[in-house]
Enzyme design. Structure first.
Site, PDB file in Angstrom:
ATOM      1  N   HIS A  57       2.299  -2.716   3.327  1.00  0.00           N
ATOM      2  CA  HIS A  57       1.348  -2.253   2.324  1.00  0.00           C
ATOM      3  C   HIS A  57      -0.030  -1.945   2.906  1.00  0.00           C
ATOM      4  CE1 HIS A  57       0.437  -1.215  -1.700  1.00  0.00           C
ATOM      5  NE2 HIS A  57       1.245  -2.066  -2.290  1.00  0.00           N
ATOM      6  N   ASP A 115       1.125   2.959   0.334  1.00  0.00           N
ATOM      7  CA  ASP A 115       1.076   2.496  -1.038  1.00  0.00           C
ATOM      8  C   ASP A 115       2.371   2.923  -1.722  1.00  0.00           C
ATOM      9  OD1 ASP A 115      -1.489   1.443  -0.684  1.00  0.00           O
ATOM     10  OD2 ASP A 115      -2.324   3.460  -0.897  1.00  0.00           O
TER      11      ASP A 115
END
Lengths: 327, 435
Positions: B407, B411
Site C-alpha cells: 500500500h 492504492d
C-alpha cells in the site's frame, strides 16, 4: 620534571641536539633573529649564532634544496617550513631528491634531513594556514612521516628524527603548540620512529588517530566513560613506517574501529590504516571500519561556523564512537 | 536576553588567555564595542570589547586566571533573560522524550539478529558456540563480539555447533521438566537454557523438535520482513474462464504430443498478467525507500512449492514469450525446483509474483508479497458455479483472483484497474483463440 608545552618541547629538542652534535643546524623563514613566527626556535639564534640558525629567503624549494645538499655532504639540517601549507614549492625537492637519494645512489649517499612544518586548523587560519598535508607524502616511499601529539613524544621523536639517517617529515599541529602541556624529562631520550602508543586502554571501541584529533578522541573517551562506553585509543605517532602490529593489536582489543584525522577523507591516511586492518585483521572485526576525517572540500574555510563544521571535534567523535558501541 | 562574552582567539597558535584586568565591574553599563577587560597571551595583550549594549551582570574569570579560548568569561544582560531560560529548558525536555522513544524502538528491532560480523563468526567457530542460542545486545538485535565473549566467559550455552542428536536433546529437556522438585540444580545443569527463552515455548512429553533448515529460515525471514516492511492490502475479483477452459481442453492433447509438455492454465495466467503489467507499470515496481523504481523488464516470479519448502523461480522477460514459450519455461523451472537444481540466476530479478494456489484446491488466499515487489497475484481453483448470465442462471467455470499489494506504492484504485484488466483478458479467451 618540569611541565612544558608542545612547542617548548620542539625548542628543547632542537637546543639539545644542537648542543650534542655540531653538525645540526636550522634553516628557514624567520627562524633566526625573530625566533620563528610561532617562537619554536626562540633563543637558538642567540645561543648558536647566525651560522647555525639561518634566516632564509621566502623560497621553500631553496630551503629544502640547500638542506638536501648539506645533508648529503654530512650535515644534519633541520629545515623549517613556516606553515605546512607552504611546503608545495618544495615538493619536487622532497619527492624527487630527498626521498630517492639513497635508492638511486645504491646506498652510496643518504639524506639525514628533518623538515619541520606546523600543520592543521581550528585556529582561524583559513585557507593557507590550516592545511594538513600528510597524505601528499604518505605514498612516497623513502620518506618517514612523524606526527606527534604530546610534548613528551615531540621531544623524543624530534631527537630521533634528527639522528635518523634518512629524510623525516616532522609535522607539528599548531593548535597543540600551546594547548598541550605535560611533564617532560630534562634528560636526553629518544622515542623510536615507527612505534605507535596506546594512550588509553578500553574494551568497547578502538580509536586510531594522531596529532590534535588524538586529544579530541581522549576527551570524547573521558566523557563516554561516564556513559559506560570504554574506549581504546591508539596514537600512531609515526605514519610512515606504519606500526601495523600495534594497529592490529588495538583492533583486536574491541573489534570496532574508528580512524580519525583532520586531513581530507578521500586519499587520507585513514584509508591506508583501514586497508591494513581489512587485510590483516578481518576476523577481528565486529563492525564496519569507520573514518571520521576532514571533508572533501578544497580548504579550511575562514567562516568560524564553517571551520567548526570542517574540524573533527570531541562531540563529533563521541557521536561516532557511540554509534559504533551500539552497533 | 543575556549574552556570554567568550575568551577571544588572539593569534593562530594561541589557545588560552589570562585576564590581566577587568575594566568594568558587575552592574556597570557597557556600550557595544566598549572594552570590558584586558587579556594577556604569550604573544599579545589585547582589550576584549563587548559584543552588545547592556549591563555587565557576572564576571566568571578573575584577574590573573588563565582560561581556554572560547570559554565564558562574563555575561552581559539585556531585557527578557528569564524567557530565554524557560524556553531552553522546554527544548531539553522534548529532546529527552525523543531519545526515550528511539530507545524503545531499538529494543524491539531484530533485523540484524542474523548479521554476523567476522569476529563473531570466528569466535563462535573456535569455541563451538551455536549463535542461535545467544541473545544479541547490538543494534537491531545483532550479536556483538562482546556477547559471544560473555558466553565464552560464563561457559554457558556452549554446545557443539554441529549437531547433537535430536533425541538426546529432547531427553535432556524432558528430564529438565521432570526435575522440577529441585529447580536450582536443573537450571544450572541445562546448558541450552537460553534457547528456550526467545520462543517461550514449553516442550511437553511426546513433542518433537524439528531443527529449522536453512531454506526454512530464509523463508521465515523473508516473510517476516515483507509483512513487517510492506503494509499489505488485499483485494479479490472473480473471473468467468469458461472460454479458457474450453480452449485448453481443445488444445491440451495435441499440445502435449507436439511440445512434450502439458498445457496448464499457468501460462495463460502469466500472459494475462504480463500484458496488463504493461498498462500499469506501477504494479511492476519496487519500493526503494525514498523512491519507487518502475522496472523496465517484466520478470515473473512463480511460486513453486515442494513438500517442505517454497521457491519462487523467475521467468525473465516474460513479456517477450508466447503461451508456448511460457509453458515450456514454467515446466522447466518447476522441474528444476522439484529436483533441487535451481541456480542463483533462476531465483533473481523477479518483478511481480504469480501464485497458482488453485493447484491445491484453494478458492481464496491472502498471499504475502515477495518483497520488495509491489504486488502478488494468486490464481485460485477453477470451479463450476451457477452464475447469473444475461438474466438467466448458467453453469460457468469461475476463478477467484486474489491480490495483495504494497500500500506504500499502490492504492486500491490502480490495483483494482489492473486486476480488472487481468480478469478481462482471461475472459477474452475462447475455444477458438489462436495461441
Amino acid at each position: 620534571m618540569p611541565v612544558i608545552s608542545y612547542i617548548d618541547a620542539v625548542t628543547l629538542a632542537l637546543k639539545e641536539e644542537m648542543e650534542r652534535d655540531a653538525r645540526v643546524f636550522i634553516l628557514g623563514e624567520d627562524v633566526g633573529v625573530r625566533g620563528g613566527v610561532f617562537r619554536a626556535t626562540a633563543g637558538l639564534y642567540e645561543q648558536f649564532g647566525e651560522k647555525r640558525v639561518l634566516d632564509t629567503p621566502l623560497t621553500e624549494s631553496a630551503i629544502v634544496g640547500v638542506a638536501i645538499g648539506a645533508a648529503a655532504y654530512g650535515m644534519r639540517p633541520v629545515a623549517e617550513i613556516q606553515f605546512a601549507d607552504f611546503i608545495m614549492p618544495a615538493v619536487n625537492q622532497i619527492v624527487s631528491e630527498a626521498a630517492k637519494l639513497r635508492y638511486r645512489s645504491n646506498g652510496a649517499w643518504n639524506c639525514p634531513l628533518v623538515i619541520r612544518a606546523p600543520y592543521g586548523g581550528g585556529v582561524h587560519g583559513a585557507l593557507y594556514h590550516s592545511q594538513s598535508v600528510e597524505k601528499i607524502f604518505a605514498g612516497v616511499p623513502g620518506l618517514k612521516i612523524v606526527m606527534p601529539s604530546t610534548p613528551y613524544d615531540v621531544k623524543g621523536l624530534l631527537k630521533a628524527a634528527i639522528r635518523d639517517e634518512d629524510p623525516v617529515l616532522f609535522f607539528e599541529h599548531k593548535r597543540c603548540y600551546r594547548l598541550i602541556k605535560e611533564e617532560v624529562p630534562e634528560e636526553d631520550y629518544t622515542i623510536p620512529i615507527g612505534k605507535a602508543e596506546v594512550k588509553r586502554e578500553g574494551t568497547d571501541v578502538t580509536v586510531i588517530s594522531y596529532g590534535l584529533t588524538l586529544h579530541f578522541a581522549l576527551k570524547a573517551a573521558e566523557e563516554l566513560a561516564e556513559e559506560g562506553i570504554s574506549v581504546h585509543v591508539l596514537d600512531l605517532r609515526t605514519l610512515i613506517p606504519l606500526d601495523k602490529e600495534a594497529v592490529i593489536e588495538a583492533v583486536a582489543k574491541t573489534g570496532k574501529v574508528l580512524i580519525i584525522h583532520e586531513d581530507n577523507l578521500t586519499g587520507g591516511f585513514a584509508g591506508e590504516v583501514a586497508a591494513v586492518i581489512a587485510e590483516e585483521a578481518f576476523f577481528e572485526l565486529d563492525a564496519p571500519i569507520r573514518r571520521l576525517c576532514g571533508p572533501d572540500v578544497p580548504a579550511m574555510p575562514y567562516s568560524p561556523p564553517l571551520e567548526k563544521e570542517f574540524m573533527p571535534s570531541p562531540e563529533k567523535i563521541a557521536k561516532a564512537i557511540r554509534e559504533l558501541a551500539e552497533f | 536576553m543575556a549574552t556570554d562574552i567568550l575568551m577571544p582567539q588572539l593569534g593562530e597558535s594561541v589557545t588560552e588567555g589570562t585576564i590581566a584586568k577587568w575594566l568594568k565591574k558587575p552592574g556597570d553599563k557597557v556600550a557595544k564595542y566598549e572594552p570590558i577587560c584586558e587579556v594577556e597571551t604569550d604573544k599579545v595583550t589585547a582589550e576584549v570589547p563587548s559584543t552588545i549594549s547592556g549591563t555587565l551582570t557576572e564576571i566568571l574569570v578573575n584577574e590573573g586566571e588563565t582560561v581556554e579560548v572560547g570559554k565564558r568569561i562574563a555575561r552581559i544582560a539585556e531585557e527578557g533573560a528569564v524567557e530565554e531560560k524557560t524556553l531552553a529548558r522546554e527544548e531539553e525536555n522534548t529532546e529527552e522524550a525523543a531519545k526515550e522513544e528511539t530507545h524503545a524502538e531499538v529494543a524491539e528491532d531484530q533485523s540484524m539478529k542474523h548479521r554476523y560480523s567476522p569476529a563473531v563468526l570466528r569466535l563462535a567457530q573456535e569455541n563451538g558456540i551455536d549463535l542461535t542460542n545467544i541473545q544479541g545486545t547490538g543494534k537491531g538485535g545483532r550479536i556483538t563480539r562482546k556477547d559471544v565473549l560473555r558466553v565464552i566467559e560464563e561457559g554457558k550455552g556452549i554446545q557443539p555447533a554441529v549437531t547433537e542428536p535430536v533425541e538426546e536433546k529432547q531427553a535432556l529437556q524432558r528430564e529438565g521438566n521432570k526435575g522440577a522438585p529441585e529447580p536450582s540444580r536443573a537450571e544450572s545443569q541445562i546448558p541450552d537454557k537460553p534457547k528456550a527463552k526467545p520462543s517461550g515455548v514449553v516442550l511437553e512429553e511426546g513433542d518433537i523438535e524439528v531443527p529449522v533448515s536453512g531454506v526454512r529460515r530464509t523463508i521465515a525471514e523473508r516473510m517476516v520482513m515483507s509483512k513487517h516492511e510492506a503494509p499489505h492490502a488485499w483485494l479479490m475479483m472473480e473471473a468467468d474462464v469458461t472460454g479458457l477452459v474450453e480452449l485448453r481442453n481443445r488444445l491440451k492433447e495435441e499440445f502435449k504430443q507436439r511440445e512434450g509438455v502439458s498445457l496448464t492454465f499457468v501460462p495463460f495466467f502469466i500472459k494475462a498478467v504480463v500484458d496488463s503489467l504493461k498498462e500499469f507499470p506501477y504494479l511492476n515496481s519496487v519500493w526503494a525507500g525514498d523512491k519507487i523504481i518502475l522496472k523496465k523488464r517484466i520478470n515473473i516470479s512463480l511460486a513453486v512449492a515442494t513438500e517442505d519448502a517454497l521457491f519462487v523461480p523467475v521467468i525473465h522477460d516474460a513479456d517477450e514469450k508466447s503461451i508456448l514459450g511460457l509453458a515450456k519455461e514454467v515446466h522447466r523451472l518447476a522441474k528444476k525446483t522439484r529436483e533441487g537444481k535451481l541456480e542463483l540466476n533462476d531465483l533473481q530479478g523477479g518483478t511481480f509474483t504469480v501464485n497458482n494456489t488453485g493447484a491445491f484446491g484453494s478458492i481464496a488466499s491472502s498471499p504475502i508479497i515477495n518483497y520488495p515487489q509491489a504486488a502478488i497475484l494468486s490464481f485460485e481453483s477453477i470451479v463450476k458455479r451457477p452464475v447469473v448470465k444475461e438474466d438467466a442462471i448458467a453453469i460457468r467455470d469461475q476463478i477467484n483472483l486474489c491480490m495483495s499489494i504494497d500500500h506504500r506504492i499502490l492504492d486500491g484504485l490502480m490495483a483494482g484497474k489492473f486486476l480488472k484488466r487481468v480478469k478481462e483478458r482471461l475472459e477474452a479467451f475462447g475455444p477458438d483463440t489462436q495461441i
